[in-house]
Design an enzyme around this catalytic site. Structure first.
Site, mmCIF file in Angstrom:
data_model
loop_
_atom_site.group_PDB
_atom_site.id
_atom_site.type_symbol
_atom_site.label_atom_id
_atom_site.label_comp_id
_atom_site.label_asym_id
_atom_site.label_seq_id
_atom_site.Cartn_x
_atom_site.Cartn_y
_atom_site.Cartn_z
ATOM 1 N N GLY A 18 41.455 -24.043 -0.731
ATOM 2 C CA GLY A 18 42.426 -25.060 -1.162
ATOM 3 C C GLY A 18 42.178 -25.953 -2.095
ATOM 4 C CB ILE A 32 42.732 -40.313 -4.776
ATOM 5 C CG1 ILE A 32 42.849 -39.319 -3.705
ATOM 6 C CG2 ILE A 32 42.556 -39.912 -6.230
ATOM 7 C CD1 ILE A 32 43.959 -38.504 -3.971
ATOM 8 C CB ALA A 79 45.215 -42.287 -7.273
ATOM 9 C CG ASP A 137 47.454 -32.545 3.434
ATOM 10 O OD1 ASP A 137 46.923 -32.891 4.708
ATOM 11 O OD2 ASP A 137 46.944 -32.799 2.393
ATOM 12 C CG HIS A 172 13.322 -49.638 14.864
ATOM 13 N ND1 HIS A 172 14.139 -50.423 14.356
ATOM 14 C CD2 HIS A 172 12.131 -50.141 14.492
ATOM 15 C CE1 HIS A 172 13.547 -51.321 13.374
ATOM 16 N NE2 HIS A 172 12.307 -51.001 13.523
HETATM 17 P P1 NAI Z 1 47.063 -43.266 -0.762
HETATM 18 O O1 NAI Z 1 48.311 -43.243 -0.074
HETATM 19 O O2 NAI Z 1 45.837 -43.437 0.011
HETATM 20 O O3 NAI Z 1 47.298 -44.545 -1.565
HETATM 21 C C1 NAI Z 1 48.082 -44.856 -2.562
HETATM 22 C C2 NAI Z 1 48.404 -46.375 -3.210
HETATM 23 O O4 NAI Z 1 49.033 -46.440 -4.185
HETATM 24 C C3 NAI Z 1 48.596 -47.215 -2.206
HETATM 25 O O5 NAI Z 1 47.764 -48.208 -1.884
HETATM 26 C C4 NAI Z 1 49.996 -47.652 -2.562
HETATM 27 O O6 NAI Z 1 50.401 -49.004 -2.063
HETATM 28 C C5 NAI Z 1 49.747 -47.607 -4.156
HETATM 29 N N1 NAI Z 1 51.075 -47.471 -4.730
HETATM 30 C C6 NAI Z 1 52.152 -46.659 -4.630
HETATM 31 N N2 NAI Z 1 52.995 -46.741 -5.533
HETATM 32 C C7 NAI Z 1 52.447 -47.692 -6.450
HETATM 33 C C8 NAI Z 1 53.133 -48.394 -7.779
HETATM 34 N N3 NAI Z 1 54.198 -47.908 -8.313
HETATM 35 N N4 NAI Z 1 52.433 -49.413 -8.385
HETATM 36 C C9 NAI Z 1 51.015 -49.657 -7.785
HETATM 37 N N5 NAI Z 1 50.470 -49.101 -6.689
HETATM 38 C C10 NAI Z 1 51.316 -48.241 -6.097
HETATM 39 O O7 NAI Z 1 46.950 -42.077 -1.867
HETATM 40 P P2 NAI Z 1 46.033 -41.256 -2.703
HETATM 41 O O8 NAI Z 1 44.750 -42.130 -2.755
HETATM 42 O O9 NAI Z 1 46.716 -40.791 -3.645
HETATM 43 O O10 NAI Z 1 45.180 -40.181 -1.538
HETATM 44 C C11 NAI Z 1 46.282 -39.235 -1.165
HETATM 45 C C12 NAI Z 1 46.096 -38.738 -0.015
HETATM 46 O O11 NAI Z 1 44.849 -38.011 0.182
HETATM 47 C C13 NAI Z 1 45.759 -39.576 1.126
HETATM 48 O O12 NAI Z 1 46.514 -39.268 2.292
HETATM 49 C C14 NAI Z 1 44.360 -39.633 1.185
HETATM 50 O O13 NAI Z 1 44.173 -40.131 2.856
HETATM 51 C C15 NAI Z 1 43.922 -38.252 0.887
HETATM 52 N N6 NAI Z 1 42.593 -38.305 0.724
HETATM 53 C C16 NAI Z 1 41.581 -38.430 1.352
HETATM 54 C C17 NAI Z 1 40.220 -38.591 0.973
HETATM 55 C C18 NAI Z 1 39.310 -38.754 2.189
HETATM 56 O O14 NAI Z 1 39.413 -38.751 3.287
HETATM 57 N N7 NAI Z 1 38.194 -39.270 1.666
HETATM 58 C C19 NAI Z 1 39.748 -38.314 -0.375
HETATM 59 C C20 NAI Z 1 41.116 -38.155 -1.278
HETATM 60 C C21 NAI Z 1 42.331 -38.166 -0.624
#
Ligand code: NAI
Length: 462
Positions: free
Chosen positions: A40, A180, A266, A309, A441
């Protein structure tokens, strides 16, 4: 055409784990996947490739920043981008092939092609219609689009394009300071790009404990990432240089523009359920596009389940995996269950950021009496030895019972350290239970113990 006990649609972390566990429990299982490889989004264009690039660029950063400090004299590494992308490809390949091997080992049939559900108990793949006593929808998610921001996966990209840029951009605008945006922003900042993150809210990483998010932003800023917060992106367009993003600052409605070689969008992901035939089948959906399920992952159509998801909850690979195991157990007549109160979240930057349970803001909102134990990695000998003293462990425990309610870590190995607290929370442990557990430690994990001690009689090394 064949008959199966279970057909899983989608071979991401939710779907492939579900298929394997169901087969292990004695069911005759098939998994439908249209991609040429299993795994995926996570394995092909998400978690795994991004970790490869984070590792490579972290190594570069180590060489540039820390080698000389340790008496290691080397010429600074030169980046061979094509080779780095090839390394990323190898990492993906070995992981996806690993799942293929596991499917064979567990006798899971891979039905290659696009799956849809023409009727309850039937799954169509290509021209074939297969029968199944149970069907699990595990089709995952896709990047959500932003009005006025046309993605071409070349100059205006989602995470998928950002993982395969033909060359390293000199400048990058990241829209959205979520996981992301910060992970990929870190990768390109370490590769020398000027990275500006434009975020709608007034803080980065929405939902994260505010104190940790603030510390995180400071550290990232020190690493060269620029932040424009409280900025609503209005649109983006291709230019000669690359692309131009226009945004309005929320505090005064003033309009601004910023140009860069590449723009990464993102701003979240949305469930991916198109083409499954769910509407015709009469599967109930939620307003935000998720498949509606009950607490046994059942949709309103008998025999059709959904996980990951595609349903409500955090869009995390490990949440999907746990649901995959739980639904396989339920379908096999056992008692599958997911504890949604103890799902860790990790951001794989350097330092890593990890959390589980409630944030301080959530506890305040709930009016809950709690205590906070904090410990800075500056007091951890091992962290200092590896130049990672920036950061802290913050443990939240119930004021009366001392039961652990949440933990938030920014610092070295945070993504691994958090699991000590996950296990503790699963067992209903108190902060004192962690504090009284002997920790080797010198390890980073001593910082977790010190935070637990800080919930009681006090930390030793602060
Ligand atoms: P996210 O939901 O984490 O963050 C999106 C951000 O974009 C938010 O802070 C939001 O306020 C902002 N935003 C939205 N519209 C906007 C606008 N018009 N102008 C400016 N800012 C705006 O989404 P992201 O980073 O795309 O990740 C997607 C999903 O993938 C999430 O659910 C995340 O948890 C998951 N993911 C998890 C990872 C991990 O666990 N390490 C790695 C990558 C993704």
């Amino acid at each position: 055409m064949a008959n199966f006990d279970l057909i899983v649609i989608g071979a991401g972390p939710g779907g492939y784990v579900c298929a394997i566990r169901a087969a292990q429990l004695g069911l005759k299982v098939a998994c439908v996947e249209a991609r040429d490889t299993l795994g995926g989004t996570c394995l092909n264009v998400g978690c795994i490739p991004s970790k490869a690039l984070l590792h490579a660029t972290h190594s570069l950063h180590e060489a540039e920043e820390n080698f000389a400090k340790m008496g290691l004299k080397v010429d600074l590494p030169k980046v061979d981008w094509d080779k780095m992308l090839a390394y990323k490809g190898d990492v993906i390949g070995s992981n996806t092939k690993g799942i293929e091997f596991l499917f064979k080992k567990n006798k899971v049939t891979w039905l290659k092609g696009w799956g849809s559900i023409p009727a309850a108990g039937k799954v169509k793949v290509g021209d074939d219609i297969h029968e199944a006593k149970a069907i699990v929808i595990a089709t995952g998610s896709e990047p959500s689009s932003l009005p006025g921001v046309p993605v071409d996966e070349k100059t205006i990209v989602t995470s998928t394009g950002a993982l395969a840029l033909p060359k390293i951009p000199k400048s990058m605008v990241v829209i959205g300071a979520g996981v992301i945006g910060l992970e990929m922003g870190s990768v390109y900042a370490r590769l020398g790009a000027e990275v500006t993150v434009v975020e709608y809210l007034d803080a980065i990483t929405p939902g994260m404990d505010a104190e940790i998010a603030k510390a995180f932003q400071k550290i990232l800023a020190k690493q060269g990432l620029k932040f424009v917060l409280g900025a609503a992106v209005q649109g983006a367009e291709a230019t000669k240089k690359g692309a131009k993003v226009s945004y309005k600052l929320r505090k005064d409605d003033s309009a601004h523009e910023i140009e860069a070689d590449v723009v990464l969008v993102a701003t979240g992901r949305k469930p991916y359920t198109a083409g499954l035939g769910l509407e015709a089948l009469g599967v109930e959906m939620l307003p935000r596009g998720q498949v509606k399920t009950d607490d046994h992952f059942r949709t309103n159509v008998p025999g059709v389940y959904a996980i990951g998801d595609a349903i409500v909850g955090p869009m995390l690979a490990h949440k999907a995996e746990d649901e995959g195991v739980a639904v396989a157990e339920i379908i096999a007549g056992k008692h599958g269950h997911v504890n949604y109160g103890v799902i860790p979240g990790v951001v794989y930057t350097t330092p890593e950021v990890a959390s589980v349970g409630a944030t301080e803001e959530q506890l305040k909102e709930q009016g809950r009496a709690y205590k906070v134990g904090k410990f800075s990695f500056m007091g951890n000998g091992r962290a200092k030895a590896v130049f990672q003293g920036d950061g802290m462990v913050k443990l939240l425990a119930d004021k009366a019972t001392d039961r652990i309610l949440g933990c938030h870590i920014i610092g070295p190995g945070a993504g691994d350290l958090i699991h000590e607290i996950c296990v503790a929370m699963e067992f209903g442990a108190s902060a004192e239970d962690v504090a009284r557990t002997c920790h080797a430690h010198p390890t980073f994990s001593e910082a977790v113990r010190e935070a637990a001690l800080a919930c009681g009689d006090g930390a030793i090394h602060s």
